[in-house]
Design a protein around this motif. Structure first.
Motif, short mmCIF file in Angstrom:
data_model
loop_
_atom_site.label_atom_id
_atom_site.label_comp_id
_atom_site.label_asym_id
_atom_site.label_seq_id
_atom_site.Cartn_x
_atom_site.Cartn_y
_atom_site.Cartn_z
N LYS A 23 27.27 8.58 48.79
CA LYS A 23 26.47 9.81 48.89
C LYS A 23 26.90 10.63 50.10
N ILE A 24 27.13 9.98 51.22
CA ILE A 24 27.55 10.69 52.43
C ILE A 24 28.95 11.27 52.25
N THR A 25 29.84 10.51 51.61
CA THR A 25 31.20 10.99 51.36
C THR A 25 31.19 12.20 50.44
N LEU A 27 28.78 14.41 50.00
CA LEU A 27 28.25 15.56 50.72
C LEU A 27 29.29 16.14 51.67
N THR A 28 30.00 15.28 52.37
CA THR A 28 31.03 15.74 53.30
C THR A 28 32.15 16.45 52.56
N PHE A 29 32.56 15.92 51.42
CA PHE A 29 33.61 16.54 50.63
C PHE A 29 33.20 17.93 50.15
N GLN A 31 31.04 19.92 51.55
CA GLN A 31 31.01 20.81 52.70
C GLN A 31 32.41 21.25 53.09
N LEU A 32 33.37 20.33 53.08
CA LEU A 32 34.74 20.69 53.44
C LEU A 32 35.35 21.66 52.42
N MET A 42 29.07 26.10 55.88
CA MET A 42 29.17 24.67 55.66
C MET A 42 27.92 24.10 54.98
N ASN A 43 26.76 24.55 55.36
CA ASN A 43 25.53 23.97 54.82
C ASN A 43 25.04 24.67 53.57
N ILE A 45 25.38 24.20 50.35
CA ILE A 45 25.89 23.29 49.32
C ILE A 45 25.18 23.47 47.97
#
Length: 50
Positions: A23-25, A27-29, A31-32, A42-43, A45
């Motif tokens: 889940k964290i990965t 979300l980070t992907f 955002q990137l 960035m936020n 999403i």
């Protein structure tokens, strides 16, 4: 509770770790991709990538 950690159906601690890490990965992907590909905030999403 953005990641819905309370609603977790993992059967073991390793399963729990895998679900949280994925889940964290994800979300980070997202955002990137928003920042570097689409030049968005960035936020921001909730906007679809496609």
């Amino acid at each position: 509770d953005q990641f819905k950690i309370r609603n977790n159906y993992a059967k073991s601690f390793n399963g729990f770790k895998t679900r949280i890490l994925s889940k964290i990965t994800a979300l980070t992907f997202i955002q990137l991709v928003n920042v570097f590909v689409f030049k968005r905030n960035m936020n921001n999403i909730k906007i679809s990538i496609i």
